[in-house]
Design a protein around this motif. Structure first.
Motif, short mmCIF file in Angstrom:
data_model
loop_
_atom_site.label_atom_id
_atom_site.label_comp_id
_atom_site.label_asym_id
_atom_site.label_seq_id
_atom_site.Cartn_x
_atom_site.Cartn_y
_atom_site.Cartn_z
N LEU A 71 -8.06 11.12 -3.59
CA LEU A 71 -7.19 9.96 -3.55
C LEU A 71 -6.24 10.08 -2.36
O LEU A 71 -5.46 11.03 -2.28
CB LEU A 71 -6.39 9.84 -4.85
N PRO A 82 -7.53 2.03 -5.86
CA PRO A 82 -7.41 3.34 -5.22
C PRO A 82 -8.18 3.43 -3.90
O PRO A 82 -9.25 2.84 -3.76
CB PRO A 82 -8.03 4.29 -6.26
N THR A 134 -3.07 4.09 -2.57
CA THR A 134 -3.40 2.99 -3.48
C THR A 134 -2.87 1.69 -2.91
O THR A 134 -1.75 1.64 -2.39
CB THR A 134 -2.77 3.22 -4.87
N LYS A 155 -0.53 8.81 -1.60
CA LYS A 155 -0.88 9.45 -2.88
C LYS A 155 0.34 9.88 -3.69
O LYS A 155 0.22 10.18 -4.88
CB LYS A 155 -1.78 10.65 -2.63
N ALA A 211 -3.90 -1.65 -9.42
CA ALA A 211 -3.96 -0.58 -8.43
C ALA A 211 -5.40 -0.41 -7.97
O ALA A 211 -6.29 -0.16 -8.79
CB ALA A 211 -3.44 0.73 -9.02
N THR A 245 0.85 -1.19 0.00
CA THR A 245 0.00 0.00 0.00
C THR A 245 0.88 1.24 0.00
O THR A 245 1.84 1.33 0.79
CB THR A 245 -0.91 0.03 1.25
N PHE A 267 -10.17 -3.42 -3.75
CA PHE A 267 -10.83 -2.12 -3.85
C PHE A 267 -12.02 -2.03 -2.89
O PHE A 267 -12.18 -1.05 -2.17
CB PHE A 267 -11.29 -1.91 -5.29
N ALA A 305 -6.25 5.07 -11.55
CA ALA A 305 -7.35 4.42 -10.82
C ALA A 305 -8.26 5.46 -10.18
O ALA A 305 -9.49 5.32 -10.19
CB ALA A 305 -6.79 3.47 -9.77
N ALA A 306 -7.64 6.53 -9.61
CA ALA A 306 -8.43 7.59 -8.99
C ALA A 306 -9.27 8.34 -10.03
O ALA A 306 -10.40 8.73 -9.77
CB ALA A 306 -7.51 8.56 -8.26
N GLY A 354 -1.93 4.66 -9.60
CA GLY A 354 -2.87 5.16 -8.59
C GLY A 354 -3.69 6.32 -9.11
O GLY A 354 -4.90 6.40 -8.86
#
Length: 348
Positions: free
Chosen positions: A114, A107, A117, A46, A105, A43, A170, A86-87, A83
């Motif tokens: 965000l 998010p 990730t 941001k 990823a 993990t 997720f 994904a955001a 990330g």
């Protein structure tokens, strides 16, 4: 970092993953997930910096990619890019990393922001192409043959399995994040509510003290009014005395008329009458002075009444202002209570 804005809302730009998720719990979940899915996971925040320890990392990544600064930097940049993508889409992203493996990823998004990730993968969907991996090895300054050998150890799985794994991460991690964020907001709102009630309590105490002061002032006012009543009674008594004097004067005048009719030596009676009238005049003068003194007392009493009335008015105005503050605090408390109710609905 938990930071409040001027409007009593959380500063989402300052909020971090560790503020809303227990990192130990996240680490345990991440380790178990990676082991069960036979993939790697970590993990990051941001900016792409790790906030957990790597779980089930392959020899390919741990022994080669992260063995050089170039590899580390490219990996961090790749994490950040995935990330952000994904955001942007609001859902997990699956794609190739800078080193040629397939990563995903998931998010961590709170209130549209965000925070980080959860990265996973380090898998392949087909056997590695040696020429491509030799080029990557040279770019990050690692041994090409060792790099290829490690790539051949990476699991080859169906692309759909990677997508499903990303979706699981997720859903679970964002549920943790949402609950953590709601808990922070609940705590902050509860503190605001507590502070408001403390203000209301303090204001009520001030109102109570003001009420006691008004009662005291009203007592003084009543005393002044009672004094006016006493003085009025005294004036009435004096007026009665004046009436009596007037009656006596009239009687003396009548007697003087009788004496005048007699004349002669009887005229000596006039001196007696005159003396009585003189005494009566003196009595009237003293009575007038007494009336004057009483009038002064009445004026002083009236002035005292007016003064106490002004003080009472000022105190009443202060109470009115305090009550307005109480009303505002109560209104804010009602709004906060509505927020609490709304957040509780979100938690259900």
């Amino acid at each position: 970092m938990i930071k409040m804005l001027d409007d009593n809302h959380l500063d989402m730009d300052a909020l971090e993953i560790k503020d809303i998720i227990d990192i130990k719990l996240l680490q345990k979940f991440q380790d178990d997930f990676a082991f069960a899915m036979n993939c790697a996971s970590v993990t990051v925040d941001k900016d792409g910096n790790p906030v957990t320890d790597p779980s089930s990392y392959t020899r390919f990544c741990e022994g080669f990619v992260h063995s050089t600064k170039k590899g580390d930097d490219r990996c961090a940049a790749s994490h950040k890019r995935m990330g952000e993508e994904a955001a942007r889409t609001g859902k997990p992203y699956v794609g190739a990393c800078h080193a040629g493996l397939v990563d995903f990823a998931a998010p961590i998004i709170v209130e549209g922001k965000l925070l980080g990730t959860v990265l996973g993968g380090q898998m392949l969907t087909e056997k590695p192409k040696e020429n491509d991996f030799i080029q990557i090895a040279r770019e990050i300054d690692v041994n090409p043959q060792g790099f290829i050998d490690a790539a051949n150890e990476v699991n080859v799985v169906d692309f759909r399995h990677i997508e499903k794994a990303a979706n699981v991460l997720f859903i679970v991690v964002n549920s943790l994040a949402k609950n953590g964020y709601n808990q922070i907001e609940l705590d902050l709102v509860s503190k605001r509510l507590s502070n408001n009630f403390m203000k209301v309590s303090a204001t009520v105490e001030e109102l109570s003290a003001s009420a006691a002061e008004i009662a005291s002032q009203q007592g003084e006012l009543n005393n002044e009014i009672a004094q006016v009543g006493v003085v009025t009674e005294q004036i009435n008594t004096i007026l009665d005395a004046i009436k009596s004097i007037a009656a006596q004067t009239k009687m003396l005048g009548l007697n003087a008329s009788i004496e005048a009719a007699r004349a002669g030596e009887v005229g000596k009676g006039f001196s007696v009458v005159a003396k009585e009238i003189k005494n009566l005049a003196e009595s009237s003068r003293e009575t007038a002075k007494t009336i004057s003194d009483l009038t002064t007392k009445i004026q002083e009493s009236v002035y005292g009444t007016i003064k106490n009335s002004k003080i009472t008015l000022e105190t009443t105005q202060e109470q009115s202002k305090a009550m307005e503050e109480v009303s505002m605090n109560i209104q804010d408390s009602v709004y906060i209570a509505e927020q609490l109710s709304s957040m509780m609905e979100k938690l259900r």
